[in-house]
Write an enzyme that holds these catalytic residues in place. Structure first.
Site, PDB file in Angstrom:
ATOM      1  N   GLU A  23       2.513   9.844   3.365  1.00 53.52           N
ATOM      2  CA  GLU A  23       2.018  10.274   2.051  1.00 53.52           C
ATOM      3  C   GLU A  23       0.952  11.341   2.177  1.00 53.52           C
ATOM      4  O   GLU A  23       0.878  12.245   1.350  1.00 53.52           O
ATOM      5  CB  GLU A  23       1.515   9.054   1.271  1.00 53.52           C
ATOM      6  CG  GLU A  23       2.678   8.230   0.759  1.00 53.52           C
ATOM      7  CD  GLU A  23       2.268   6.925   0.106  1.00 53.52           C
ATOM      8  OE1 GLU A  23       2.014   5.960   0.849  1.00 53.52           O
ATOM      9  OE2 GLU A  23       2.200   6.884  -1.125  1.00 53.52           O
ATOM     10  N   GLY A  45       9.995  -1.442   5.933  1.00 46.07           N
ATOM     11  CA  GLY A  45      11.222  -0.643   6.042  1.00 46.07           C
ATOM     12  C   GLY A  45      11.333   0.051   7.391  1.00 46.07           C
ATOM     13  O   GLY A  45      12.426   0.153   7.965  1.00 46.07           O
ATOM     14  N   LEU A  84       9.106  -0.105   1.412  1.00 47.47           N
ATOM     15  CA  LEU A  84       8.801  -1.525   1.596  1.00 47.47           C
ATOM     16  C   LEU A  84       7.509  -1.678   2.371  1.00 47.47           C
ATOM     17  O   LEU A  84       7.506  -1.752   3.600  1.00 47.47           O
ATOM     18  CB  LEU A  84       9.959  -2.204   2.344  1.00 47.47           C
ATOM     19  CG  LEU A  84      11.369  -1.920   1.792  1.00 47.47           C
ATOM     20  CD1 LEU A  84      12.434  -2.531   2.691  1.00 47.47           C
ATOM     21  CD2 LEU A  84      11.502  -2.439   0.358  1.00 47.47           C
ATOM     22  N   GLY A  85       6.395  -1.653   1.653  1.00 47.41           N
ATOM     23  CA  GLY A  85       5.089  -1.891   2.280  1.00 47.41           C
ATOM     24  C   GLY A  85       4.524  -3.165   1.694  1.00 47.41           C
ATOM     25  O   GLY A  85       5.275  -4.064   1.307  1.00 47.41           O
ATOM     26  N   ASN A 109      -7.298   9.464  -0.271  1.00 39.70           N
ATOM     27  CA  ASN A 109      -6.636   8.360  -0.957  1.00 39.70           C
ATOM     28  C   ASN A 109      -7.680   7.267  -1.103  1.00 39.70           C
ATOM     29  O   ASN A 109      -7.973   6.541  -0.160  1.00 39.70           O
ATOM     30  CB  ASN A 109      -5.447   7.906  -0.097  1.00 39.70           C
ATOM     31  CG  ASN A 109      -4.703   6.754  -0.713  1.00 39.70           C
ATOM     32  OD1 ASN A 109      -5.151   6.174  -1.702  1.00 39.70           O
ATOM     33  ND2 ASN A 109      -3.584   6.391  -0.123  1.00 39.70           N
TER      34      ASN A 109
END
Ligand code: ADP
Length: 598
Positions: free
Chosen positions: A375, A319, A196-197, A7
């Site tokens: 992820e 979250g 919610l990041g 990533n």
């Protein structure tokens, strides 16, 4: 399989090596502030080491070969790619053309795609012998119905002015994880996932498909985020521009200086804001209220969009870790039948060992769940699924679909009988199959019951007359036509054709065309099929997925890859002009794809 996931951001690199079946991590690399004098890298839990001020490409060139060497045998590499545009609707095996296409999508994600592209280039160079797979953030949202995909502006203005949605890998992953925890098939659930990041978005997942999401053409739309404004009146942007700010200043303002940061006057980190709000800081209190209010508003809207909701999932940094935000958001959801258990909410802790925590009150009709997103694991799962079949090009190659309206092929004799002696067909426009064209000429087809007017003639002329109609046309005409492949008209019903210069009664020629795929010998080799094979093709359409069986393969070097269906078939699958199908099975072999239903 042992999968490396990469990533790559403009100033960061996150790489993990994990076992795709268990999700266990073998190795972890985190580089941050790349390009800056403070740049550093951490391997697993070891202390950070300085990287020096070097460009991203340099850092990738050094760290990725080290990653692959330390990891031992890596079977495949999965890359997070933020924007797949209209082109990539699923995880895709990377080849040179895919790398180029990701680069070409840069205008849609100028901050992200170039870094994703750089990561792919460096990783393929460092480990060329294994499959590399691109997993797109936008792909999960390609199922958005048109009502959720469009903005209310002239659709011809800008081709990319549509809603794509982001965080799709996470939304899909937590929705699947929630369904597994509820022991219910995702296909039977309506789930609202709240990611919610620092970046935040919410998604309505109806029967396993994303049907609404809060980020749009860019990741700026929607919820209040760490430093992004989310929804804002476009008129306010105009005011800022008219007030003398230039476009870059407004860009920075909305992307980097707004959201929680802008409202609270802090860095936008939720932990700070919650702490300061508890100490009485008014701006931080306002930031919390705005954040929770916008999220609650979206939850209500998405429940309305799906006609109800079965589970609401909270995930990512805020979250998963902020009971305060979950409490604020859930406070007024009683009308939906969603009730939080305050003790469970306070105690909720999720991680690799406990990925799901149920925080609903026993009387709650809607399940409220905290789910740990992962992820890297999601990318590894997608990558493994494709890598296992990477020799099988058919798994990743789609087939463009053309819808054939009713039409007529004529012999030269018939042309002259209907349009006059010596008449030659007049080409009107070329068709996709090389050398074929639609003509200016049309005819009336007269059946025992009724007639069809203005039926288009196609050219060039052929050795046999042939009229291709749909089942609906047959009912209209009052004829039963057999399903036949083109050119096979023996013993088919006759019909009368009426043209400007006369009429012609044929003794045979009316058929309902067998659905078929034209392809070149190379396509046939790629799909592993031969001329005359019968296959199945799956259509992922907006609301009515369909698998067509009895699809005939027609191979010739003169053809272009294309599946032909008639108007009835297209309507049944709600096909639009630019749809594509996927070859999923060859009759007799029942070779089914590994790919999950999207
Ligand atoms: P991203 O991956 O988008 O950079 P993360 O998913 O790591 O972001 O989430 C970062 C956000 O999560 C930050 O706002 C951070 O303050 C918040 N966060 C992390 N832990 C907590 C916590 N214990 N309480 C409240 N917020 C938290």
């Amino acid at each position: 399989m042992r999968i490396a996931t990469i990533n790559c951001g403009s100033s960061s690199l996150k790489a993990d090596v994990l076992d795709s079946s268990t999700g266990d991590r073998v190795l972890r690399l985190r580089a941050q502030r790349v390009g800056d004098a403070e740049a550093s890298v951490r391997w697993d839990d070891a202390p950070a080491q300085p990287l020096g001020s070097r460009p991203l490409e340099d850092v990738l060139g050094e760290l990725l070969p080290m990653l692959f060497e330390r990891a031992g045998a890596v079977d495949a590499v999965g890359h997070r790619v933020v924007h797949g545009g209209d082109r990539f609707v699923r995880p895709t095996l990377i080849d040179d053309a895919v790398v180029q296409a990701i680069d070409e999508l840069t205008p849609l994600a100028p901050l992200h795609n170039p870094a994703n592209h750089a990561g792919i280039v460096a990783a393929r160079l460092a480990l060329p012998s294994v499959p590399h797979v691109a997993v797109f953030d936008t792909a999960f949202h390609t199922t958005l119905p048109s009502r959720a995909r469009h903005y209310a502006i002239d659709p011809t203005l800008l081709p990319q002015a549509r809603r794509f949605g982001f965080h799709g890998t996470s939304h899909g992953y937590v929705a699947r994880t929630a369904a597994a925890a509820l022991d219910a098939p995702l296909e039977s659930l309506r789930v609202i996932t709240c990611h919610l990041g620092n970046g935040a978005s919410i998604c309505a997942v109806e029967n396993g498909r994303s049907v609404e999401t809060s980020m749009g053409m860019t990741p700026l739309e929607g919820l209040v985020m760490g430093t992004r404004s989310g929804d804002i009146d476009p008129g306010l942007i105009l005011q800022l521009l008219r007030g003398g700010r230039d476009i870059d200043a407004v860009d920075t303002l909305l992307n980097r200086k707004s959201g929680l940061a802008g409202v609270s006057g802090t860095s936008g980190d939720m932990r700070d804001i919650e702490r300061r709000a508890a100490e009485g800081d008014e701006r931080c209190r306002l930031a919390l209220k705005l954040f929770a209010h916008r999220l609650r508003k979206y939850i209500g809207a998405y429940a309305a969009a799906m006609g109800g909701v079965d589970a609401i999932v909270f995930t990512a940094g805020i979250g998963e870790n902020s009971p305060g935000i979950r409490h604020r958001v859930a406070q007024r959801l009683d009308f939906l039948g969603a009730r939080l258990d305050e003790d469970l909410n306070r105690d909720a802790k999720v991680g690799a060992q406990t990925p799901v925590f149920d925080i609903s009150d026993p009387t709650s009709r809607v399940k409220l769940l905290v789910v740990a997103t992962d992820e890297a694991r999601a990318i590894a799962e997608h990558t493994a699924a494709i890598a296992e079949h990477h020799d099988d090009v058919a798994e990743t190659k789609t087939i463009p679909i053309a819808v054939s309206a009713r039409h007529i092929h004529l012999t030269q004799d018939a042309v002259e009988a209907l349009f006059g002696a010596g008449h030659q067909l007049t080409p009107r426009n070329d068709l996709s199959q090389p050398g074929q064209f639609a003509c200016e000429e049309t005819l009336t087809v007269v059946g025992p019951k009724r007639s069809l007017e203005k039926v288009r003639v196609l050219g060039p002329t052929r050795p046999k007359n042939q009229i291709e109609v749909s089942r609906t046309d047959e009912f209209w005409l009052g004829v039963d036509a057999p399903v036949r492949r083109s050119g096979h008209v023996a013993n088919s019903p006759g019909v009368t054709l009426q043209g400007p210069a006369g009429s012609l009664t044929l003794t045979e020629g009316l058929i309902c065309a067998a659905r078929h795929i034209h392809m070149t010998p190379q396509d046939a080799a790629d799909f592993g099929v031969d001329n005359g094979d019968i296959v199945e093709v799956r259509i992922n359409s907006e609301d009515r997925d369909l698998v067509f069986g009895d699809v005939l393969i027609r191979v010739s070097p003169k053809y272009a890859l294309e599946m032909h269906v008639d108007t009835d078939e297209a309507n049944a699958a709600e096909l639009s002009r630019r749809d594509e199908g996927m070859l999923v099975a060859t009759k007799g072999t029942a070779r089914l794809t590994h790919r999950e239903r999207r």
